[in-house]
Design an enzyme around this catalytic site. Structure first.
Site, PDB file in Angstrom:
ATOM      1  CG  ASP A  34      -1.914  -1.166   1.161  1.00 51.20           C
ATOM      2  OD1 ASP A  34      -2.916  -1.006   0.452  1.00 51.20           O
ATOM      3  OD2 ASP A  34      -1.663  -2.223   1.771  1.00 51.20           O
TER       4      ASP A  34
ATOM      5  CD  GLU B  40     -11.701  -0.602   0.601  1.00 55.52           C
ATOM      6  OE1 GLU B  40     -12.579   0.099   1.155  1.00 55.52           O
ATOM      7  OE2 GLU B  40     -10.736  -0.104   0.010  1.00 55.52           O
TER       8      GLU B  40
END
Lengths: 251, 206
Positions: free
Chosen positions: A8, A127
Protein backbone atom coordinates in the site's frame (compact mmCIF):
# COMPACT_ATOMS: atom_id res chain seq x y z
CA UNK A 1 -2.00 -21.13 -4.60
CA UNK A 2 -0.30 -17.87 -5.44
CA UNK A 3 1.48 -15.91 -2.75
CA UNK A 4 1.26 -12.21 -3.46
CA UNK A 5 2.89 -9.30 -1.75
CA UNK A 6 0.65 -6.27 -1.32
CA UNK A 7 2.25 -2.86 -1.03
CA UNK A 8 0.00 0.00 0.00
CA UNK A 9 1.41 3.32 -1.09
CA UNK A 10 0.83 6.85 0.09
CA UNK A 11 2.61 9.55 -1.87
CA UNK A 12 5.91 7.79 -2.51
CA UNK A 13 6.05 5.71 0.66
CA UNK A 14 5.17 2.16 1.49
CA UNK A 15 2.66 2.41 4.33
CA UNK A 16 0.63 0.09 6.50
CA UNK A 17 -2.39 0.67 8.66
CA UNK A 18 -4.82 -1.32 10.74
CA UNK A 19 -8.32 -1.88 9.30
CA UNK A 20 -7.15 0.35 6.43
CA UNK A 21 -6.83 3.27 8.88
CA UNK A 22 -3.99 4.87 10.86
CA UNK A 23 -1.43 4.63 8.10
CA UNK A 24 2.24 4.43 9.14
CA UNK A 25 5.26 4.76 6.90
CA UNK A 26 7.19 1.51 6.42
CA UNK A 27 9.78 2.54 3.85
CA UNK A 28 10.66 2.84 0.18
CA UNK A 29 8.24 0.73 -1.93
CA UNK A 30 10.66 -0.53 -4.55
CA UNK A 31 13.19 -1.64 -1.97
CA UNK A 32 10.55 -3.95 -0.52
CA UNK A 33 9.17 -4.99 -3.91
CA UNK A 34 12.63 -5.95 -5.16
CA UNK A 35 13.37 -7.90 -1.99
CA UNK A 36 10.13 -9.89 -2.32
CA UNK A 37 10.80 -10.49 -6.03
CA UNK A 38 14.26 -11.87 -5.30
CA UNK A 39 12.87 -14.14 -2.59
CA UNK A 40 10.43 -15.61 -5.12
CA UNK A 41 7.11 -13.89 -4.56
CA UNK A 42 4.54 -14.80 -7.25
CA UNK A 43 3.03 -11.39 -7.88
CA UNK A 44 3.04 -7.84 -6.56
CA UNK A 45 0.09 -5.55 -5.93
CA UNK A 46 0.71 -1.82 -5.60
CA UNK A 47 -2.27 -0.08 -4.07
CA UNK A 48 -2.49 3.68 -3.76
CA UNK A 49 -4.10 4.08 -0.36
CA UNK A 50 -5.20 7.66 -0.76
CA UNK A 51 -5.89 8.02 -4.47
CA UNK A 52 -9.60 7.41 -4.24
CA UNK A 53 -9.93 9.92 -1.41
CA UNK A 54 -8.18 12.72 -3.22
CA UNK A 55 -8.65 11.56 -6.80
CA UNK A 56 -4.96 11.43 -7.65
CA UNK A 57 -2.39 8.78 -8.23
CA UNK A 58 1.34 8.90 -7.55
CA UNK A 59 1.97 5.34 -8.41
CA UNK A 60 3.12 5.61 -12.00
CA UNK A 61 6.70 6.51 -11.22
CA UNK A 62 6.95 3.66 -8.74
CA UNK A 63 5.55 1.10 -11.20
CA UNK A 64 7.77 2.31 -13.99
CA UNK A 65 10.82 1.86 -11.76
CA UNK A 66 9.59 -1.54 -10.55
CA UNK A 67 9.09 -2.89 -14.05
CA UNK A 68 12.78 -2.36 -14.85
CA UNK A 69 13.87 -5.05 -12.43
CA UNK A 70 10.82 -7.06 -11.51
CA UNK A 71 9.67 -9.69 -13.99
CA UNK A 72 6.53 -11.04 -12.41
CA UNK A 73 2.95 -9.79 -12.70
CA UNK A 74 2.28 -6.36 -11.27
CA UNK A 75 -1.21 -5.20 -10.35
CA UNK A 76 -1.94 -1.55 -9.77
CA UNK A 77 -4.91 -0.18 -7.92
CA UNK A 78 -6.17 2.93 -6.23
CA UNK A 79 -7.66 5.79 -8.18
CA UNK A 80 -8.30 3.88 -11.44
CA UNK A 81 -11.49 5.57 -12.64
CA UNK A 82 -11.50 5.30 -16.42
CA UNK A 83 -10.14 3.58 -19.53
CA UNK A 84 -7.51 6.33 -19.70
CA UNK A 85 -6.33 5.71 -16.13
CA UNK A 86 -6.02 2.00 -16.92
CA UNK A 87 -4.17 2.70 -20.17
CA UNK A 88 -1.74 4.88 -18.28
CA UNK A 89 -1.13 2.13 -15.70
CA UNK A 90 -0.50 -0.45 -18.47
CA UNK A 91 1.79 1.96 -20.28
CA UNK A 92 3.93 2.35 -17.17
CA UNK A 93 4.29 -1.41 -16.76
CA UNK A 94 1.21 -2.71 -14.95
CA UNK A 95 -0.17 -6.07 -16.09
CA UNK A 96 -3.47 -5.76 -14.28
CA UNK A 97 -5.46 -2.92 -12.81
CA UNK A 98 -7.61 -3.15 -9.72
CA UNK A 99 -10.76 -1.06 -9.52
CA UNK A 100 -12.82 -0.46 -6.42
CA UNK A 101 -14.60 2.82 -5.69
CA UNK A 102 -15.06 3.80 -9.33
CA UNK A 103 -16.53 0.37 -10.14
CA UNK A 104 -19.07 0.64 -7.34
CA UNK A 105 -20.05 4.12 -8.48
CA UNK A 106 -20.19 3.11 -12.14
CA UNK A 107 -20.59 -0.64 -12.48
CA UNK A 108 -20.39 -0.47 -16.24
CA UNK A 109 -16.71 0.48 -15.87
CA UNK A 110 -15.97 -3.22 -15.28
CA UNK A 111 -17.64 -4.15 -18.58
CA UNK A 112 -15.83 -1.39 -20.43
CA UNK A 113 -12.42 -2.29 -19.02
CA UNK A 114 -12.75 -6.03 -19.58
CA UNK A 115 -14.01 -5.58 -23.13
CA UNK A 116 -11.15 -3.25 -23.93
CA UNK A 117 -8.27 -4.97 -22.14
CA UNK A 118 -9.54 -8.51 -21.56
CA UNK A 119 -10.85 -10.01 -18.35
CA UNK A 120 -7.42 -11.30 -17.35
CA UNK A 121 -6.16 -7.79 -16.71
CA UNK A 122 -9.11 -6.56 -14.67
CA UNK A 123 -9.19 -7.15 -10.93
CA UNK A 124 -12.07 -5.88 -8.84
CA UNK A 125 -10.89 -4.91 -5.39
CA UNK A 126 -13.57 -5.28 -2.74
CA UNK A 127 -13.42 -4.08 0.85
CA UNK A 128 -15.70 -6.23 2.96
CA UNK A 129 -16.98 -5.52 6.46
CA UNK A 130 -18.94 -8.04 8.44
CA UNK A 131 -22.31 -6.55 9.39
CA UNK A 132 -23.91 -9.63 10.90
CA UNK A 133 -23.45 -13.39 10.99
CA UNK A 134 -22.51 -14.58 7.50
CA UNK A 135 -23.30 -11.22 5.92
CA UNK A 136 -20.73 -8.77 4.63
CA UNK A 137 -21.20 -5.34 3.14
CA UNK A 138 -19.07 -3.71 0.45
CA UNK A 139 -17.24 -0.57 1.57
CA UNK A 140 -15.20 1.91 -0.46
CA UNK A 141 -12.67 4.63 0.26
CA UNK A 142 -10.56 2.44 2.55
CA UNK A 143 -13.43 1.02 4.52
CA UNK A 144 -14.97 4.39 5.29
CA UNK A 145 -17.89 4.55 2.89
CA UNK A 146 -20.75 2.08 3.09
CA UNK A 147 -22.42 1.13 -0.18
CA UNK A 148 -25.40 -1.03 0.78
CA UNK A 149 -24.07 -3.78 -1.52
CA UNK A 150 -23.88 -7.33 -0.28
CA UNK A 151 -20.41 -8.83 -0.89
CA UNK A 152 -21.62 -12.16 -2.34
CA UNK A 153 -24.00 -10.37 -4.74
CA UNK A 154 -21.34 -7.87 -5.76
CA UNK A 155 -18.79 -10.62 -6.49
CA UNK A 156 -21.34 -12.37 -8.73
CA UNK A 157 -22.13 -9.09 -10.47
CA UNK A 158 -18.42 -8.37 -11.05
CA UNK A 159 -17.96 -11.85 -12.53
CA UNK A 160 -20.89 -11.36 -14.91
CA UNK A 161 -19.51 -8.01 -15.99
CA UNK A 162 -16.22 -9.59 -17.00
CA UNK A 163 -13.90 -9.18 -14.01
CA UNK A 164 -11.01 -11.64 -14.26
CA UNK A 165 -10.18 -11.76 -10.59
CA UNK A 166 -11.39 -10.53 -7.22
CA UNK A 167 -9.13 -9.07 -4.53
CA UNK A 168 -11.24 -9.44 -1.43
CA UNK A 169 -10.00 -7.53 1.59
CA UNK A 170 -11.49 -8.00 5.01
CA UNK A 171 -11.54 -4.53 6.57
CA UNK A 172 -12.11 -6.11 9.98
CA UNK A 173 -8.95 -8.22 9.85
CA UNK A 174 -6.74 -6.02 7.68
CA UNK A 175 -3.44 -5.06 9.33
CA UNK A 176 -4.17 -7.04 12.49
CA UNK A 177 -2.14 -10.16 11.75
CA UNK A 178 -4.79 -12.11 13.62
CA UNK A 179 -5.72 -14.44 10.77
CA UNK A 180 -8.17 -14.23 7.88
CA UNK A 181 -11.93 -13.77 8.07
CA UNK A 182 -12.32 -17.49 7.24
CA UNK A 183 -16.12 -17.41 7.00
CA UNK A 184 -15.94 -14.65 4.41
CA UNK A 185 -13.69 -16.63 2.04
CA UNK A 186 -15.44 -19.91 2.63
CA UNK A 187 -18.78 -18.26 1.76
CA UNK A 188 -17.64 -16.26 -1.25
CA UNK A 189 -15.57 -18.99 -2.94
CA UNK A 190 -18.64 -21.26 -2.93
CA UNK A 191 -20.43 -19.03 -5.38
CA UNK A 192 -17.79 -17.79 -7.79
CA UNK A 193 -15.79 -19.43 -10.56
CA UNK A 194 -13.19 -16.70 -11.12
CA UNK A 195 -9.98 -16.56 -9.09
CA UNK A 196 -10.17 -14.93 -5.69
CA UNK A 197 -7.34 -13.37 -3.70
CA UNK A 198 -7.72 -13.23 0.07
CA UNK A 199 -6.28 -10.13 1.67
CA UNK A 200 -6.26 -8.95 5.26
CA UNK A 201 -5.25 -10.63 8.46
CA UNK A 202 -2.43 -12.98 7.52
CA UNK A 203 -0.11 -13.10 10.53
CA UNK A 204 1.50 -16.52 10.66
CA UNK A 205 2.11 -19.41 8.25
CA UNK A 206 -0.60 -21.67 9.70
CA UNK A 207 -3.21 -19.07 8.67
CA UNK A 208 -2.60 -20.22 5.10
CA UNK A 209 -3.43 -23.86 5.79
CA UNK A 210 -6.50 -22.88 7.77
CA UNK A 211 -7.74 -20.73 4.89
CA UNK A 212 -7.00 -23.43 2.33
CA UNK A 213 -8.91 -26.01 4.34
CA UNK A 214 -12.09 -23.98 4.54
CA UNK A 215 -12.25 -22.33 1.13
CA UNK A 216 -11.37 -22.65 -2.56
CA UNK A 217 -9.12 -19.62 -2.43
CA UNK A 218 -6.63 -19.12 -5.29
CA UNK A 219 -4.19 -16.65 -3.83
CA UNK A 220 -3.31 -14.77 -0.68
CA UNK A 221 -2.02 -11.23 -0.44
CA UNK A 222 0.36 -10.53 2.40
CA UNK A 223 1.34 -7.06 3.62
CA UNK A 224 1.70 -6.63 7.38
CA UNK A 225 3.47 -9.96 8.06
CA UNK A 226 6.12 -9.39 5.39
CA UNK A 227 6.67 -5.67 5.86
CA UNK A 228 7.13 -6.08 9.60
CA UNK A 229 9.13 -9.30 9.28
CA UNK A 230 6.65 -11.38 11.25
CA UNK A 231 7.47 -14.21 8.89
CA UNK A 232 9.26 -14.70 5.60
CA UNK A 233 8.13 -15.96 2.21
CA UNK A 234 10.14 -19.11 2.90
CA UNK A 235 8.12 -19.74 6.08
CA UNK A 236 4.88 -19.40 4.09
CA UNK A 237 6.17 -21.67 1.33
CA UNK A 238 7.26 -24.30 3.82
CA UNK A 239 3.82 -24.22 5.42
CA UNK A 240 2.23 -24.71 1.99
CA UNK A 241 4.48 -27.67 1.23
CA UNK A 242 3.74 -29.19 4.64
CA UNK A 243 -0.01 -28.89 4.01
CA UNK A 244 0.36 -30.17 0.42
CA UNK A 245 -0.90 -26.90 -1.04
CA UNK A 246 0.36 -26.58 -4.59
CA UNK A 247 2.59 -23.56 -5.03
CA UNK A 248 5.03 -22.38 -7.65
CA UNK A 249 8.16 -24.45 -7.83
CA UNK A 250 11.25 -22.29 -7.31
CA UNK A 251 14.57 -23.30 -8.86
CA UNK B 1 23.36 -7.84 -36.33
CA UNK B 2 20.35 -8.84 -34.29
CA UNK B 3 17.24 -6.77 -34.83
CA UNK B 4 14.52 -7.74 -32.38
CA UNK B 5 11.14 -6.20 -33.04
CA UNK B 6 8.09 -6.37 -30.77
CA UNK B 7 4.91 -5.93 -32.80
CA UNK B 8 3.03 -2.88 -31.60
CA UNK B 9 -0.67 -3.17 -32.35
CA UNK B 10 -2.10 -1.59 -29.20
CA UNK B 11 -2.47 -4.94 -27.52
CA UNK B 12 -0.89 -5.42 -24.11
CA UNK B 13 1.97 -4.46 -21.84
CA UNK B 14 4.88 -4.16 -24.24
CA UNK B 15 7.12 -2.30 -21.83
CA UNK B 16 7.76 -5.38 -19.67
CA UNK B 17 8.76 -7.36 -22.72
CA UNK B 18 11.15 -4.66 -23.87
CA UNK B 19 12.64 -4.43 -20.41
CA UNK B 20 12.93 -8.20 -20.16
CA UNK B 21 14.97 -8.18 -23.35
CA UNK B 22 17.11 -5.36 -21.94
CA UNK B 23 17.69 -7.45 -18.84
CA UNK B 24 19.27 -10.22 -20.95
CA UNK B 25 21.59 -7.66 -22.51
CA UNK B 26 19.85 -7.13 -25.85
CA UNK B 27 17.90 -4.29 -27.34
CA UNK B 28 14.56 -4.36 -29.09
CA UNK B 29 12.24 -1.99 -30.81
CA UNK B 30 8.50 -1.70 -30.36
CA UNK B 31 7.12 -1.01 -33.81
CA UNK B 32 4.31 -1.46 -36.31
CA UNK B 33 6.41 -0.30 -39.25
CA UNK B 34 6.12 -2.91 -42.00
CA UNK B 35 9.72 -2.55 -43.18
CA UNK B 36 11.10 -2.79 -39.68
CA UNK B 37 9.08 -5.93 -39.11
CA UNK B 38 10.20 -7.55 -42.36
CA UNK B 39 13.82 -6.54 -41.75
CA UNK B 40 13.91 -7.82 -38.20
CA UNK B 41 15.92 -10.93 -37.34
CA UNK B 42 13.62 -11.91 -34.44
CA UNK B 43 9.98 -10.94 -34.27
CA UNK B 44 7.82 -11.12 -31.16
CA UNK B 45 4.03 -11.03 -31.37
CA UNK B 46 2.68 -10.27 -27.89
CA UNK B 47 -0.96 -9.84 -27.01
CA UNK B 48 -3.55 -9.81 -24.29
CA UNK B 49 -7.31 -9.47 -24.46
CA UNK B 50 -9.80 -10.89 -26.92
CA UNK B 51 -8.84 -12.79 -30.08
CA UNK B 52 -11.30 -11.06 -32.41
CA UNK B 53 -10.24 -7.61 -31.28
CA UNK B 54 -6.56 -8.49 -31.72
CA UNK B 55 -7.08 -9.77 -35.28
CA UNK B 56 -9.04 -6.62 -36.10
CA UNK B 57 -6.14 -4.52 -34.84
CA UNK B 58 -3.59 -6.51 -36.88
CA UNK B 59 -5.75 -5.91 -39.96
CA UNK B 60 -6.25 -2.26 -39.11
CA UNK B 61 -2.49 -1.73 -39.09
CA UNK B 62 -2.03 -3.89 -42.23
CA UNK B 63 0.12 -6.34 -40.34
CA UNK B 64 -1.66 -9.63 -41.00
CA UNK B 65 0.04 -10.36 -44.32
CA UNK B 66 3.33 -8.83 -43.20
CA UNK B 67 3.61 -11.24 -40.29
CA UNK B 68 2.63 -14.17 -42.53
CA UNK B 69 5.22 -13.13 -45.10
CA UNK B 70 7.89 -12.83 -42.38
CA UNK B 71 7.07 -16.26 -40.95
CA UNK B 72 6.10 -18.33 -43.99
CA UNK B 73 8.06 -16.86 -46.89
CA UNK B 74 11.10 -15.36 -45.19
CA UNK B 75 11.09 -18.15 -42.58
CA UNK B 76 12.65 -16.03 -39.83
CA UNK B 77 12.16 -16.66 -36.09
CA UNK B 78 8.77 -15.60 -34.76
CA UNK B 79 7.61 -15.90 -31.14
CA UNK B 80 3.93 -15.50 -30.26
CA UNK B 81 3.23 -14.91 -26.59
CA UNK B 82 -0.09 -15.78 -24.91
CA UNK B 83 -2.76 -14.32 -27.20
CA UNK B 84 0.06 -13.81 -29.71
CA UNK B 85 0.52 -17.60 -29.69
CA UNK B 86 -3.19 -18.20 -30.19
CA UNK B 87 -3.24 -15.79 -33.15
CA UNK B 88 -0.77 -18.08 -34.95
CA UNK B 89 -3.48 -20.72 -35.32
CA UNK B 90 -6.19 -21.04 -37.98
CA UNK B 91 -9.25 -20.11 -35.97
CA UNK B 92 -10.61 -19.25 -32.55
CA UNK B 93 -13.94 -19.85 -30.86
CA UNK B 94 -13.65 -16.94 -28.42
CA UNK B 95 -16.93 -14.94 -28.52
CA UNK B 96 -17.99 -16.39 -31.87
CA UNK B 97 -15.68 -17.71 -34.55
CA UNK B 98 -12.67 -15.80 -35.86
CA UNK B 99 -10.03 -16.54 -38.46
CA UNK B 100 -6.47 -16.40 -37.12
CA UNK B 101 -3.17 -15.95 -38.95
CA UNK B 102 -3.19 -19.64 -39.89
CA UNK B 103 0.59 -19.98 -39.66
CA UNK B 104 0.12 -23.18 -37.66
CA UNK B 105 -2.93 -25.38 -38.27
CA UNK B 106 -5.15 -25.62 -35.23
CA UNK B 107 -7.85 -24.01 -33.19
CA UNK B 108 -8.29 -21.97 -30.03
CA UNK B 109 -10.92 -23.23 -27.61
CA UNK B 110 -12.11 -22.33 -24.13
CA UNK B 111 -10.68 -24.13 -21.09
CA UNK B 112 -13.17 -26.84 -20.20
CA UNK B 113 -13.96 -26.33 -16.52
CA UNK B 114 -16.91 -28.69 -16.32
CA UNK B 115 -14.83 -31.67 -15.18
CA UNK B 116 -13.56 -30.28 -11.90
CA UNK B 117 -15.03 -27.53 -9.70
CA UNK B 118 -11.53 -26.44 -8.72
CA UNK B 119 -10.74 -25.41 -12.28
CA UNK B 120 -11.19 -21.67 -12.61
CA UNK B 121 -11.33 -19.59 -15.74
CA UNK B 122 -9.20 -17.59 -16.34
CA UNK B 123 -6.40 -19.91 -15.30
CA UNK B 124 -4.02 -17.63 -13.43
CA UNK B 125 -0.83 -18.84 -11.85
CA UNK B 126 2.53 -20.55 -12.09
CA UNK B 127 2.89 -24.02 -13.59
CA UNK B 128 5.77 -26.29 -14.41
CA UNK B 129 5.95 -27.16 -18.06
CA UNK B 130 6.73 -30.62 -19.36
CA UNK B 131 8.78 -30.75 -22.53
CA UNK B 132 7.60 -33.68 -24.67
CA UNK B 133 9.29 -32.99 -27.97
CA UNK B 134 12.27 -30.97 -29.24
CA UNK B 135 15.32 -31.81 -27.20
CA UNK B 136 16.61 -28.25 -27.51
CA UNK B 137 13.89 -27.10 -25.07
CA UNK B 138 14.91 -29.69 -22.49
CA UNK B 139 16.50 -27.00 -20.32
CA UNK B 140 12.99 -25.67 -19.56
CA UNK B 141 11.57 -29.03 -18.51
CA UNK B 142 9.80 -28.84 -15.11
CA UNK B 143 10.47 -25.11 -14.82
CA UNK B 144 7.71 -22.79 -13.64
CA UNK B 145 6.17 -20.13 -15.84
CA UNK B 146 3.36 -17.66 -15.32
CA UNK B 147 0.08 -18.33 -17.12
CA UNK B 148 -3.00 -16.16 -17.44
CA UNK B 149 -5.54 -17.25 -20.03
CA UNK B 150 -9.08 -18.52 -20.60
CA UNK B 151 -8.47 -20.24 -23.94
CA UNK B 152 -6.02 -22.88 -25.15
CA UNK B 153 -4.27 -23.57 -28.44
CA UNK B 154 -4.84 -26.99 -29.93
CA UNK B 155 -2.59 -27.79 -32.89
CA UNK B 156 -3.92 -30.11 -35.56
CA UNK B 157 -0.58 -31.89 -35.78
CA UNK B 158 0.13 -33.14 -32.26
CA UNK B 159 3.87 -33.09 -32.92
CA UNK B 160 3.66 -29.31 -33.08
CA UNK B 161 2.68 -29.10 -29.40
CA UNK B 162 6.03 -29.59 -27.75
CA UNK B 163 5.24 -28.79 -24.12
CA UNK B 164 2.25 -28.77 -21.81
CA UNK B 165 1.48 -28.13 -18.18
CA UNK B 166 -1.10 -29.75 -15.93
CA UNK B 167 -4.03 -27.76 -14.59
CA UNK B 168 -5.81 -30.24 -12.34
CA UNK B 169 -6.79 -32.99 -14.80
CA UNK B 170 -6.38 -30.79 -17.88
CA UNK B 171 -3.34 -30.64 -20.11
CA UNK B 172 -2.65 -27.07 -21.15
CA UNK B 173 -0.59 -26.71 -24.35
CA UNK B 174 2.31 -24.50 -23.24
CA UNK B 175 4.70 -24.32 -26.18
CA UNK B 176 3.87 -24.95 -29.82
CA UNK B 177 6.44 -24.98 -32.59
CA UNK B 178 6.45 -25.34 -36.34
CA UNK B 179 9.79 -24.80 -38.04
CA UNK B 180 10.83 -21.18 -37.33
CA UNK B 181 7.63 -20.27 -35.49
CA UNK B 182 7.21 -20.71 -31.73
CA UNK B 183 4.25 -19.90 -29.52
CA UNK B 184 4.14 -19.94 -25.75
CA UNK B 185 0.97 -19.72 -23.67
CA UNK B 186 2.83 -18.39 -20.62
CA UNK B 187 4.31 -14.92 -20.30
CA UNK B 188 8.12 -15.22 -20.36
CA UNK B 189 8.42 -11.52 -19.49
CA UNK B 190 6.46 -12.24 -16.29
CA UNK B 191 8.05 -15.57 -15.41
CA UNK B 192 11.04 -14.36 -13.45
CA UNK B 193 14.42 -15.94 -14.25
CA UNK B 194 13.07 -18.87 -16.27
CA UNK B 195 11.08 -16.48 -18.40
CA UNK B 196 14.09 -14.31 -19.12
CA UNK B 197 16.03 -17.44 -20.02
CA UNK B 198 13.28 -18.40 -22.44
CA UNK B 199 13.42 -14.98 -24.10
CA UNK B 200 17.18 -15.34 -24.32
CA UNK B 201 16.77 -18.75 -25.94
CA UNK B 202 14.44 -17.34 -28.59
CA UNK B 203 16.50 -14.22 -29.25
CA UNK B 204 19.58 -16.36 -29.82
CA UNK B 205 17.85 -18.88 -32.09
CA UNK B 206 18.47 -18.88 -35.82
Amino acid sequence: MRIISRLDIKNSNLIKGINLEGLRIVGEPNKYATKYYKEGIDEIIFMDAVASLYGRNNLYEIISEASKNIFIPITVGGGIRSIDDALKAFKFGADKVAVNTAAVENKNLINLLSEKFGSQSIVVSIEAKKIKNNTWEVFTNNGRQETGLNVVDWVADCENRGAGEILLTSVDMEGTGKGFDYDLYSTVTKSTSIPLIASGGFGKPSDLSKLNNCSKIDAIAIAYAFHYNKCSLLDVRNEALKSKIKIRQLD
Amino acid sequence: MKKIVIVDYDCGNLLSLKRGIEKIGLTSEISRDQNKILNSTHLILPGVGAFGNAMDLLKKFDLENIIKKYALEMKKPLLGICLGMQLLLSKSFEFGEHEGLGIINGKVIKINHSTNSKIKVPNIGWSEIKIEKEKSFETFNNKSFYFVHSFISVTENKNETIAHCNYYDLKIPSIIKKNNVIGCQFHPEKSSKNGLRFLEYFCNSN
